[in-house]
Design a protein around this motif. Structure first.
Motif, PDB file in Angstrom:
ATOM      1  N   PHE A   1       0.840  -1.195   0.000  1.00 61.19           N
ATOM      2  CA  PHE A   1       0.000   0.000   0.000  1.00 61.19           C
ATOM      3  C   PHE A   1       0.879   1.249   0.000  1.00 61.19           C
ATOM      4  CE2 PHE A   1      -2.139  -3.459   2.115  1.00 61.19           C
ATOM      5  CZ  PHE A   1      -3.384  -3.487   1.498  1.00 61.19           C
ATOM      6  N   ALA A   2       0.741   2.062  -1.042  1.00 59.03           N
ATOM      7  CA  ALA A   2       1.459   3.334  -1.128  1.00 59.03           C
ATOM      8  C   ALA A   2       0.506   4.458  -0.751  1.00 59.03           C
ATOM      9  CB  ALA A   2       1.997   3.556  -2.536  1.00 59.03           C
ATOM     10  N   ILE A   3       0.939   5.303   0.180  1.00 60.62           N
ATOM     11  CA  ILE A   3       0.142   6.463   0.595  1.00 60.62           C
ATOM     12  C   ILE A   3       0.680   7.673  -0.149  1.00 60.62           C
ATOM     13  CG2 ILE A   3      -0.746   7.788   2.530  1.00 60.62           C
ATOM     14  CD1 ILE A   3      -1.445   4.781   2.546  1.00 60.62           C
ATOM     15  N   LEU A   4      -0.123   8.205  -1.064  1.00 56.27           N
ATOM     16  CA  LEU A   4       0.265   9.322  -1.917  1.00 56.27           C
ATOM     17  C   LEU A   4      -0.507  10.570  -1.507  1.00 56.27           C
ATOM     18  CD1 LEU A   4      -0.176   7.331  -5.252  1.00 56.27           C
ATOM     19  CD2 LEU A   4       1.980   7.676  -4.051  1.00 56.27           C
ATOM     20  N   GLY A   5       0.042  11.739  -1.854  1.00 59.32           N
ATOM     21  CA  GLY A   5      -0.685  12.956  -1.557  1.00 59.32           C
ATOM     22  C   GLY A   5       0.202  14.179  -1.535  1.00 59.32           C
ATOM     23  N   PRO A   6      -0.401  15.358  -1.503  1.00 62.82           N
ATOM     24  CA  PRO A   6       0.356  16.606  -1.528  1.00 62.82           C
ATOM     25  C   PRO A   6       1.128  16.827  -0.234  1.00 62.82           C
ATOM     26  CG  PRO A   6      -1.968  17.044  -1.145  1.00 62.82           C
ATOM     27  CD  PRO A   6      -1.852  15.583  -1.429  1.00 62.82           C
ATOM     28  N   THR A   7       1.995  17.822  -0.257  1.00 58.59           N
ATOM     29  CA  THR A   7       2.792  18.147   0.927  1.00 58.59           C
ATOM     30  C   THR A   7       1.877  18.553   2.081  1.00 58.59           C
ATOM     31  OG1 THR A   7       2.980  20.433   0.171  1.00 58.59           O
ATOM     32  CG2 THR A   7       4.736  18.918  -0.464  1.00 58.59           C
ATOM     33  N   GLY A   8       2.257  18.127   3.284  1.00 56.74           N
ATOM     34  CA  GLY A   8       1.499  18.511   4.472  1.00 56.74           C
ATOM     35  C   GLY A   8       0.209  17.766   4.679  1.00 56.74           C
ATOM     36  N   ALA A   9      -0.057  16.730   3.887  1.00 56.09           N
ATOM     37  CA  ALA A   9      -1.315  16.002   4.038  1.00 56.09           C
ATOM     38  C   ALA A   9      -1.302  15.086   5.251  1.00 56.09           C
ATOM     39  CB  ALA A   9      -1.609  15.194   2.776  1.00 56.09           C
TER      40      ALA A   9
END
Length: 378
Positions: free
Chosen positions: A173-181
Motif C-alpha cells: 500500500f502506497a500512501i500518496l498525496g500533496p505536501t502537508g497532508a
C-alpha cells in the motif's frame, strides 16, 4: 388515569418520548430540571369523576366557592355526552391542564418545523461547507426531503461510495498525496493497527521521502516503537530489492514524497511506483482543508494513476470539506479512511458516514439543541 414520569437531556427529547408512549392526547402534570436534564410527569385518560371523588384531598384554595372559569362549548358538549357534571373544585385544574397541553402542542409543532427546515435547505449553508454547483442541486433536493443529516449522507454515499475492508488480508500500500497532508503519520497509524492485530512480524515500512528534512527519521521512530523494519527507497531498484527482502510480510506500507506538482521528481516517483501495476494499492491522502480553486492543480499528477481509494485527513482541523468531497464524487473515487488527529493509531478510522457527518458539524445533538433554543425564543 395513567401517569408516567419521563426523563431526558432536554425538553424536546422528553416531549418526543411522551408523544410516542402516551400519544397526542397526553397532558403535562409537572416538570422540573434535573442535574442531567429534565423530568416531566404526564398523564393520559384524565378521569374527572375519579378526581372529584371525596377520597381525593385538594388544597384549601380549591375548596373555596369561587366562580368557575368560562367553559368552551366543545368542553360542555363533551361533558354532557359523557354524563359528567362539572365541579367547581376540579374545573380550574382541568382548564389549566388543557391550556398547558395546548401550549406544549404549539411549541412542539414549532420545534418540528424548525428541525425540518434548518439548516437543511439553505444553499448558503451548503456553500459554507465547501460545496459548489456540482453537487448543490442534489444536496438541496435531498436535504429538503430528508433533512440535513440524512440528505447529506444519501448524496455523499451514492456519489462517492466506500471501500470495504481496505487493507484486506495483506498487500503493498502506497500512501500518496500533496505536501502537508499527513502521509507519514497516516502510514504509522495503519501500520500500528495491523501490528496490534497481527503482530510486528506481519508489517514492514518503506519510505521514499528522502527530500523532506527528518522525513526518514520520523518514520524510523514509529518503526522502532512498533518493532518493524524500515527500508529507504531512492529509486525503483531499491523498491524491488526491498520487496524481495520482505516478501513474507503481509502488509507493506510505503510513505511517499510530497512535492509540488511542478517538481519533476514527483512524476519520476509516481512512474516507478506505477510500474508495479496491480501489485500496488494506491491510496490518495487528501487534507479536508483543500479549497476548490487549488484542488485540480495540486492533485493533477495523481489523476494519471490507477487509484484504489482515498483517505480524508485533518478532519479535526477543517470541517468544511465539501470541495474535497465533490472532487472525489466527480472521479468516483471511494473513501477508505477518515483521519481526525495525530494520535497513533487511534485517530484513523475505516470510513463511517455518521462519523464524517459529525466532523462536518451535523451532530444530531447539536441540531436538537439549536432547535430547542429557537422555539423557546419564539
Amino acid at each position: 388515569m395513567k401517569i408516567r414520569r419521563f426523563q431526558g437531556s432536554n425538553t424536546r427529547e422528553v416531549l418526543g418520548q411522551i408523544r410516542q408512549s402516551l400519544g397526542a392526547d397526553a397532558v403535562i402534570l409537572s416538570n422540573r430540571n434535573l442535574a442531567e436534564g429534565v423530568e416531566i410527569v404526564a398523564a393520559i385518560d384524565f378521569d374527572e369523576e375519579a378526581v372529584a371523588a371525596p377520597a381525593v384531598t385538594w388544597p384549601q384554595a380549591l375548596r373555596q366557592e369561587e366562580k368557575p372559569r368560562a367553559e368552551s362549548p366543545r368542553l360542555e358538549d363533551e361533558r354532557e355526552s359523557k354524563g359528567v357534571q362539572p365541579t367547581r373544585a376540579v374545573e380550574p385544574v382541568r382548564q389549566e391542564l388543557q391550556a398547558l397541553q395546548a401550549l406544549v402542542e404549539k411549541r412542539w409543532g414549532r420545534a418540528q418545523a424548525v428541525a425540518n427546515s434548518a439548516p437543511s435547505c439553505d444553499p448558503q449553508w451548503l456553500k459554507n461547507l465547501g460545496f459548489s454547483s456540482q453537487l448543490l442541486p442534489q444536496l438541496e433536493s435531498a436535504t429538503a426531503e430528508l433533512g440535513a443529516r440524512a440528505g447529506m449522507r444519501q448524496v455523499l454515499e451514492g456519489q462517492i461510495g466506500s471501500l470495504a475492508n481496505p487493507l484486506g488480508d495483506g498487500g503493498i500500500f502506497a500512501i500518496l498525496g500533496p505536501t502537508g497532508a499527513g502521509k507519514t503519520t497516516s502510514v504509522a497509524k495503519l501500520a500500528a493497527q495491523q501490528v496490534l492485530q497481527h503482530g510486528p512480524e506481519s508489517v514492514a515500512l518503506f519510505t521514499s521521502d528522502t527530500y523532506r528534512i527528518a522525513g526518514v527519521e520520523q518514520l524510523n521512530i514509529y518503526a522502532k516503537i512498533l518493532g518493524v523494519p524500515v527500508e529507504v527507497l531512492r529509486g525503483p531498484e531499491d523498491l524491488l530489492t526491498a520487496l524481495q527482502k520482505h516478501h513474507q510480510r503481509r502488509w507493506i506500507f510505503i510513505d511517499t514524497m510530497g512535492l509540488s506538482p511542478r517538481d519533476g521528481r514527483l512524476d519520476e516517483q509516481l512512474q516507478w511506483l506505477d510500474a508495479l501495476g496491480n501489485g500496488l494499492q494506491r491510496f490518495l491522502l487528501l487534507p479536508a482543508s483543500l479549497a476548490q480553486y487549488s484542488l485540480d492543480q495540486v492533485l493533477q499528477p495523481y489523476t494519471k494513476l490507477s487509484l484504489g481509494a482515498a483517505i480524508l485527513s485533518k478532519l479535526d482541523e477543517a470541517p468544511a470539506c465539501g470541495a474535497v468531497l465533490e472532487w472525489l464524487a466527480a472521479r468516483k473515487l471511494p473513501l477508505a479512511y477518515l483521519s481526525d488527529g495525530q494520535k497513533v493509531p487511534e485517530d484513523i478510522h475505516a470510513l463511517d458516514w455518521e462519523r464524517l457527518l459529525d466532523s462536518m458539524g451535523l451532530q444530531s445533538s447539536t441540531l436538537a439543541a439549536a432547535t430547542d433554543s429557537r422555539y423557546h425564543e419564539a
